[in-house]
Enzyme design. Structure first.
Site, PDB file in Angstrom:
ATOM      1  N   GLU A  43     -28.417  -9.558  -2.695  1.00 18.97           N
ATOM      2  CA  GLU A  43     -29.702  -8.956  -2.356  1.00 18.97           C
ATOM      3  C   GLU A  43     -30.783  -9.961  -2.766  1.00 18.97           C
ATOM      4  OE1 GLU A  43     -30.604  -5.159  -4.136  1.00 18.97           O
ATOM      5  OE2 GLU A  43     -32.558  -5.127  -3.121  1.00 18.97           O
ATOM      6  N   ARG A 275     -16.467  -8.123 -13.057  1.00 18.44           N
ATOM      7  CA  ARG A 275     -17.592  -9.056 -12.985  1.00 18.44           C
ATOM      8  C   ARG A 275     -17.513 -10.060 -14.135  1.00 18.44           C
ATOM      9  NH1 ARG A 275     -23.084  -7.825 -12.874  1.00 18.44           N
ATOM     10  NH2 ARG A 275     -22.629  -6.451 -11.152  1.00 18.44           N
ATOM     11  N   LYS A 285     -30.298  -9.359 -12.977  1.00 23.05           N
ATOM     12  CA  LYS A 285     -31.495  -9.954 -12.392  1.00 23.05           C
ATOM     13  C   LYS A 285     -32.763  -9.333 -12.971  1.00 23.05           C
ATOM     14  CE  LYS A 285     -29.691  -9.763  -8.150  1.00 23.05           C
ATOM     15  NZ  LYS A 285     -29.449  -9.910  -6.695  1.00 23.05           N
TER      16      LYS A 285
HETATM   17  P1  ATP Z   1     -27.272  -8.029 -10.915  1.00 23.63           P
HETATM   18  O1  ATP Z   1     -26.498  -6.826 -11.340  1.00 23.63           O
HETATM   19  O2  ATP Z   1     -27.073  -9.221 -11.774  1.00 23.63           O
HETATM   20  O3  ATP Z   1     -28.695  -7.763 -10.693  1.00 23.63           O
HETATM   21  P2  ATP Z   1     -26.286  -7.610  -8.334  1.00 23.63           P
HETATM   22  O4  ATP Z   1     -24.904  -7.165  -8.388  1.00 23.63           O
HETATM   23  O5  ATP Z   1     -27.333  -6.592  -8.098  1.00 23.63           O
HETATM   24  O6  ATP Z   1     -26.627  -8.482  -9.587  1.00 23.63           O
HETATM   25  P3  ATP Z   1     -26.213  -8.745  -5.757  1.00 23.63           P
HETATM   26  O7  ATP Z   1     -27.212  -9.648  -5.173  1.00 23.63           O
HETATM   27  O8  ATP Z   1     -26.123  -7.374  -5.231  1.00 23.63           O
HETATM   28  O9  ATP Z   1     -26.486  -8.738  -7.295  1.00 23.63           O
HETATM   29  O10 ATP Z   1     -24.783  -9.424  -5.792  1.00 23.63           O
HETATM   30  C1  ATP Z   1     -24.240 -10.194  -4.757  1.00 23.63           C
HETATM   31  C2  ATP Z   1     -22.764 -10.279  -4.946  1.00 23.63           C
HETATM   32  O11 ATP Z   1     -22.463 -10.931  -6.166  1.00 23.63           O
HETATM   33  C3  ATP Z   1     -22.119  -8.909  -5.001  1.00 23.63           C
HETATM   34  O12 ATP Z   1     -20.959  -8.932  -4.221  1.00 23.63           O
HETATM   35  C4  ATP Z   1     -21.836  -8.720  -6.457  1.00 23.63           C
HETATM   36  O13 ATP Z   1     -20.715  -7.890  -6.641  1.00 23.63           O
HETATM   37  C5  ATP Z   1     -21.574 -10.138  -6.929  1.00 23.63           C
HETATM   38  N1  ATP Z   1     -21.888 -10.268  -8.345  1.00 23.63           N
HETATM   39  C6  ATP Z   1     -23.045  -9.977  -8.958  1.00 23.63           C
HETATM   40  N2  ATP Z   1     -22.964 -10.173 -10.281  1.00 23.63           N
HETATM   41  C7  ATP Z   1     -21.700 -10.615 -10.519  1.00 23.63           C
HETATM   42  C8  ATP Z   1     -20.972 -10.990 -11.697  1.00 23.63           C
HETATM   43  N3  ATP Z   1     -21.547 -10.962 -12.901  1.00 23.63           N
HETATM   44  N4  ATP Z   1     -19.693 -11.397 -11.558  1.00 23.63           N
HETATM   45  C9  ATP Z   1     -19.117 -11.450 -10.349  1.00 23.63           C
HETATM   46  N5  ATP Z   1     -19.736 -11.101  -9.208  1.00 23.63           N
HETATM   47  C10 ATP Z   1     -21.005 -10.686  -9.280  1.00 23.63           C
HETATM   48 MG    MG Z   2     -27.057  -5.320  -6.217  1.00 17.99          MG
END
Ligand code: ATP
Ligand code: MG
Length: 571
Positions: A43, A275, A285
């Site tokens: 995102e 994760r 984020k």
């Molecule tokens: P955050 O929780 O850090 O704000 P998010 O999951 O909201 O991150 P996205 O932009 O939605 O961030 O994530 C994009 C992709 O990266 C998704 O498929 C998510 O599952 C993966 N992802 C995000 N954080 C991690 C992590 N710590 N380890 C592995 N994959 C991750």
């Molecule tokens: Mg997300």
């Protein structure tokens, strides 16, 4: 589960194995898919961090290993938090991280979920026509109240039995902007008593009168994550939709939506993995944004941040991050990965490739009183003992040089083999010098060391083989480049800064940045951005983008050894 871990630790360079790759292999063998299509769906509401790197390496890695493709898709369905700056940084970071390694498998253009808004809306209309979705007038508060809890079933919305025609009309009017934010939602009609809360008539569309960074004001209703994500995957023909474990409970809804729509077969399948979580850092984020907004760091790419752009700016090679992600492995266990593992990958990657250079971080001047005034000579300095092809470079030597404060002790501790009054030390690639006099200013600060050198101690000279215990680095004074060197340490003092309800801001390491005014060998003035060198005996460094033609700023990528008390790995 035990099995998965055994497989991960048995992983070898040649054949990577984990439960996801096994599934992909089995699906290919069974002929479920002709070709593997994965996606990385960030995102655009922030910069990518090292956790995203794990997902990138997994998705692009699988496409690469199994002859498939991987889409970079902006999951831009929430207009209020998303910005073009983030879209651009994400593209740059992904391209940098996958570099030549997976360039071939990346979809030729970046994809945007917002490009499917019309199609998604069409699917929503289909669900309404099938009697599987309804427009609900409950506000957010009442919606939440009727949802129940994990132990108490929810109650049906009073709007649940609206006629299909009425729902179609209301949905269209939602789209046309007739209602204010929050006045209505489109909800799936599933089961308010389901033990899985995500199946209790979840919202599919919300009214949000907001400007979208790509679609502008064309839409005032936006799909929820659950409705959008499975459709984005389906529209792109994704075969394996890989996400982190917290989405496991969403999977029944992912499948429900696709199962009830006329979508191409085979449908994408969601598989979850743990994760990446790293100690001594925060990763969400939202928290990273707080660090930036409140000025605790200088920006998203401040080299102390765990973002991909920060690692790049700091001089970390993309291959070190990929190596780290591979070492961390893919499992279904929630665990915390030690930051030392990442640091190890960085050192391992840089050691064989980083050219050796001389930099003096905390200079003291040394005058060689018996070296002829006005004379200089060129010494031959090796570029990298780890790389037989790295060759040598000329290094100018003269009467005045700088050495590091750490390499001199007026009152030496026991076993101090560097320079001390009356003692000798070898200048690397040069001569043996002896400290004859310590000159101080009125306040008692050392102004310079007056030394003599042994002209015969140079390579090939009569006393070349003479042994002294210490060898130190140095920089010739007249040609030295003045540089600001930024020494970074961990951003947080504690392993889990955001454990529980902890206010992570309170755990910031006040010593995470130290700046020194260094003297560097002349060649470093022309070091290209993005190239990393080893300052001998000190660590790995790169030129920072804050540099200009007459200002030299360097970042310490990483020290040679771990100073946090763990077993160090030398560079
Ligand atoms: P955050 O929780 O850090 O704000 P998010 O999951 O909201 O991150 P996205 O932009 O939605 O961030 O994530 C994009 C992709 O990266 C998704 O498929 C998510 O599952 C993966 N992802 C995000 N954080 C991690 C992590 N710590 N380890 C592995 N994959 C991750
Ligand atoms: Mg997300």
């Amino acid at each position: 589960m035990a099995n998965e871990q055994a497989e991960t630790s048995a992983e070898t360079e040649a054949v990577r194995r984990d439960f996801i790759r096994d599934k992909v292999k089995a699906d290919l063998a069974a002929g479920v898919h002709a070709r593997i299509v994965t996606r990385f769906p960030p995102e655009p509401n922030g910069y990518l961090h090292i956790g995203h790197a794990k997902s990138i390496c997994l998705n692009f890695g699988i496409a690469r290993e199994f002859g498939g493709v991987c889409n970079l898709r902006m999951d831009d369905t929430n207009p209020t938090k998303e910005e073009v700056e983030y879209v651009e940084s994400i593209q740059a970071d992904v391209d940098w991280l996958i570099d030549a390694w997976a360039k071939e498998v990346k979809s030729p253009t970046v994809l945007f979920a917002s490009d499917y808004f019309e199609q998604m809306y069409g699917y929503a209309v289909d669900l309404v026509r099938k009697g599987l979705a309804f427009v609900c007038d409950l506000n957010a508060e009442d919606f939440a109240k009727t949802r129940g809890t994990t132990t108490v079933p929810g109650t049906d919305s009073p709007f649940r039995d609206r006629a299909v025609e009425e729902n179609l009309d209301l949905l269209e009017r939602m789209r046309n902007g007739e209602f204010p934010d929050g006045a209505k939602t489109l909800r799936a009609k599933i089961d308010m008593a389901s033990p899985n809360i995500h199946l209790r008539d979840p919202a599919l569309y919300r009214i949000r009168n907001a400007h979208h960074h790509r679609t502008g004001n064309s839409w005032c209703i936006y799909p929820t994550y659950d409705f959008a994500h499975c459709l984005e995957d389906s529209i792109e023909g994704i075969t394996h939709s890989l996400c982190t474990l917290e989405f496991e409970v969403h999977r029944p809804l992912y499948d429900w939506i696709l199962d009830h729509l006329d979508v191409p077969k085979p449908q994408p399948r969601q598989t979850e993995f743990a994760r990446l979580s790293l100690n001594y850092t925060v990763m969400s984020k939202r928290k990273l944004l707080q660090l930036v907004k409140d000025g605790h760091v200088a920006g998203w790419d401040d080299p102390r941040m765990p973002t991909i752009s920060a690692f790049r700016r700091r001089g970390v090679p993309a291959s070190a991050i990929r190596d780290f992600c591979e070492t961390a492995g893919v499992t279904r266990y929630k665990s915390q990965t030690d930051l030392a593992l990442l640091e190890h990958s960085i050192r391992q990657t840089l050691n064989p490739i980083a050219p050796r250079r001389f930099g003096v971080l905390h200079p003291i001047k040394v005058v060689l009183t018996n070296y002829p005034e006005g004379k200089t000579e060129e010494l031959e300095a090796g570029n990298n003992p780890e790389d037989p092809d790295a060759g040598t470079r000329p290094l100018v030597f003269g009467r005045e040089i700088f050495i590091d404060q750490d390499d001199f002790a007026e009152i030496p501790p026991p076993k101090f083999h560097r320079l001390k009054p009356g003692g000798e030390v070898r200048l690397k690639f040069g001569y043996i010098i002896k400290c004859e006099e310590v000159v101080k200013d009125a306040s008692g600060e050392i102004e310079e060391l007056r030394c003599t050198y042994d002209p015969e101690s140079k390579r090939g000279g009569a006393t070349a083989g003479r042994k002294v215990k210490g060898t130190i680095h140095w920089v010739e004074a007249a040609g030295a480049v003045d540089a600001e060197v930024r020494l970074y340490d961990r951003l947080f003092r504690v392993p889990e800064p955001d454990a529980g309800d902890a206010n992570f801001i309170e755990s910031l390491n006040p010593e995470s940045l130290a700046v020194t005014h260094a003297k560097l060998e002349p060649s470093l003035a022309a070091l290209p951005l993005g190239e990393c060198v080893q300052f001998e005996r000190l660590g790995y460094f790169c030129r920072d983008r804050d540099s200009s033609t007459d200002r030299h700023v360097f970042n310490r990528t990483i020290s040679l050894r771990d100073s946090w008390g763990r077993q160090g790995t030398s560079g």
